[in-house]
Design a protein around this motif. Sequence first.
Motif, short mmCIF file in Angstrom:
data_model
loop_
_atom_site.label_atom_id
_atom_site.label_comp_id
_atom_site.label_asym_id
_atom_site.label_seq_id
_atom_site.Cartn_x
_atom_site.Cartn_y
_atom_site.Cartn_z
N LYS A 133 0.84 -1.21 0.00
CA LYS A 133 0.00 0.00 0.00
C LYS A 133 0.87 1.26 0.00
O LYS A 133 0.47 2.32 -0.47
CB LYS A 133 -0.91 0.04 1.23
CG LYS A 133 -1.90 -1.10 1.34
CD LYS A 133 -3.07 -0.93 0.41
CE LYS A 133 -4.11 -2.03 0.64
NZ LYS A 133 -5.19 -1.96 -0.37
N PHE A 134 2.08 1.14 0.56
CA PHE A 134 2.95 2.31 0.68
C PHE A 134 3.60 2.69 -0.64
O PHE A 134 4.38 3.63 -0.70
CB PHE A 134 4.02 2.06 1.76
CG PHE A 134 3.44 1.92 3.13
CD1 PHE A 134 2.55 2.86 3.64
CD2 PHE A 134 3.75 0.82 3.93
CE1 PHE A 134 2.01 2.73 4.91
CE2 PHE A 134 3.22 0.68 5.20
CZ PHE A 134 2.34 1.63 5.69
N GLU A 135 3.27 1.94 -1.72
CA GLU A 135 3.69 2.38 -3.05
C GLU A 135 2.93 3.62 -3.46
O GLU A 135 3.31 4.31 -4.41
CB GLU A 135 3.49 1.25 -4.08
CG GLU A 135 4.48 0.11 -3.90
CD GLU A 135 4.38 -0.92 -5.01
OE1 GLU A 135 3.79 -0.59 -6.07
OE2 GLU A 135 4.89 -2.04 -4.84
N ASN A 136 1.82 3.90 -2.75
CA ASN A 136 1.12 5.18 -2.91
C ASN A 136 1.99 6.26 -2.26
O ASN A 136 2.26 6.21 -1.06
CB ASN A 136 -0.25 5.11 -2.21
CG ASN A 136 -1.01 6.41 -2.32
OD1 ASN A 136 -0.51 7.48 -1.99
ND2 ASN A 136 -2.26 6.32 -2.77
N PRO A 137 2.48 7.25 -3.04
CA PRO A 137 3.41 8.25 -2.50
C PRO A 137 2.92 8.94 -1.23
O PRO A 137 3.67 9.10 -0.27
CB PRO A 137 3.56 9.25 -3.65
CG PRO A 137 3.25 8.46 -4.87
CD PRO A 137 2.20 7.47 -4.46
N LEU A 138 1.64 9.32 -1.21
CA LEU A 138 1.09 10.04 -0.06
C LEU A 138 1.13 9.18 1.20
O LEU A 138 1.57 9.64 2.26
CB LEU A 138 -0.35 10.49 -0.36
CG LEU A 138 -1.00 11.38 0.71
CD1 LEU A 138 -0.22 12.67 0.89
CD2 LEU A 138 -2.45 11.68 0.33
N LEU A 139 0.69 7.93 1.08
CA LEU A 139 0.67 7.02 2.23
C LEU A 139 2.09 6.71 2.71
O LEU A 139 2.36 6.67 3.91
CB LEU A 139 -0.06 5.72 1.87
CG LEU A 139 -1.58 5.81 1.70
CD1 LEU A 139 -2.14 4.45 1.28
CD2 LEU A 139 -2.25 6.27 2.99
N GLY A 140 3.00 6.47 1.75
CA GLY A 140 4.38 6.15 2.10
C GLY A 140 5.06 7.30 2.84
O GLY A 140 5.69 7.10 3.89
N VAL A 141 4.93 8.52 2.30
CA VAL A 141 5.54 9.70 2.94
C VAL A 141 4.93 9.94 4.31
O VAL A 141 5.64 10.23 5.28
CB VAL A 141 5.38 10.95 2.04
CG1 VAL A 141 5.78 12.21 2.79
CG2 VAL A 141 6.20 10.81 0.77
#
Length: 532
Positions: free
Chosen positions: A168-176
Amino acid sequence: MSINYFIGLLGGLAIFLYGMEMMSNGLELVAGDRLRVIIEKMTSNFFKSILVGTIVTAIIQSSSATTVMVVGFVNAGLMTIYQAVGIIMGANIGTTVTGQLVALNISAIAPIIAFIGFTLHSFSKDNKKASLGQAIMGIGFLFMGMEFMSNAMQPLREYPGFVTMMTKFENPLLGVLAGTLITAIIQSSSAALGILQAIANQGIIPFKSSMYIVFGFNIGTCITSVLSTLGSSKNAKRTALVHVLFNIIGTIIFIILSVFVPIDKIVLSFSRDLPAAQIANLHTLFNVATTIILMPFSKKLAELSISLIPGKDKEQEEMSLQYINKSVSKDAQATFTDVRAEINRLLDIVSKNYQYAMDILTNFDDDKYDEIFHTEKVVNHLNKEISAFIIDALSLPMDEETSANFVSYLRISRDLERVGDHSKNIADVAKLKEEEKLNFTNIAYEDLQTLNYTIEGMLEAMLKDISKEERVKNTGIYYRKMQKDIDKFRLDHMLRMRDRTCDPESGLLYEKTLTAMERISSYLSKAAKLSI
């Protein structure tokens, strides 16, 4: 998943964080106070500032510690916000050393490293060697903690739900966001990076997810420097904001780049086939590249922080010349008008500080005492600035009368600064009187009140918008009265001392107060005669 694995994870994390702290503290002790001196002195050149920030952070293994140090220097006025930008950029590069160290993957010999460090730390009589041993022992613990965490997280590979969550953290917003929150909680991007490297080594998290989390680590590490500015000056807050802006802008640049450029594949192409090394290289690439990209805009970064936190601190306002503008070239007469306005302001500040000193002589107040000493610093600074400006102004074309007037105000400024010194002396008497539980006799208090009325009259005459002749006449009357009263009160005081109606220690403080008030009246009288 067994509870034992979770306990192992917590234990490994504790050893890892403890090892990192031990290594950092040990290296800082080896370097000693020289690091602070290096940071303070070697900031004349922007590139030198970056180098200093990199080296110091590589030694103490904490960009937060370096930034907090810099914030402290800016708050103390030892460094400008523009000088701080370079050190902050360098600190971000220096913090990548820990990730590269962790990527060495020497867990197998970690216990031996820890034992060597322990031996050196425990049995060395030399403090530097003992501190070096502490740092080496910390490195051993760091790798042992990594091994514990890796082993504890190994079973997570068998849980599809956890593996799916990591993707799921491949989503930039979630990862950051995840990276920012993790680092904000543990307040160390190096520690957070080590944890991520331990997870990645088990093949649980895809590298692309790691990439955005690493970007978030750089933002989250700013929390320490932000917290250090609570109660500090606006320039200190701006310095911490530069740290935040640097990492946010860097993150935005890399996220946009990742849309057009396969950053993950580029990093993988020059990294070893070890997830921890790949993450370390990504972290290094981010910080080095962001520094290179933003280097030409360092001044703009500082200016942006100033525009986002506008205005001046109270102290900055007080310390600034309000009527004299050094950057504006004027003729002698216009310049003289500015100097006169600044001298009147200085007189007003000195007058209020004297009143505060007399107030606490009868009713001591810690806040007022601190305010007196703060104001005395302001008076000293303003006198220095005014004097320097007048000396420079004397080089302007002017007639002899104007030149003499400038010299008069140079002397007035110095006389007022000395009035401030003696007001501080009265405050010191008040403090000592309070600490030693001493007191004056009622007659002594009445005498001091009489003298106070006289000095207040002199100050009022100085502050009034009247002619020089009238000012000199009025202050002269008060000064002669002061001299007469001082002589009488000193004689009366000696008689009280002889008759033992006055405590000797209190008597000494009373005499110091008389001397301070006598000199204040003398300097005010001189200033009045010199006024224009």
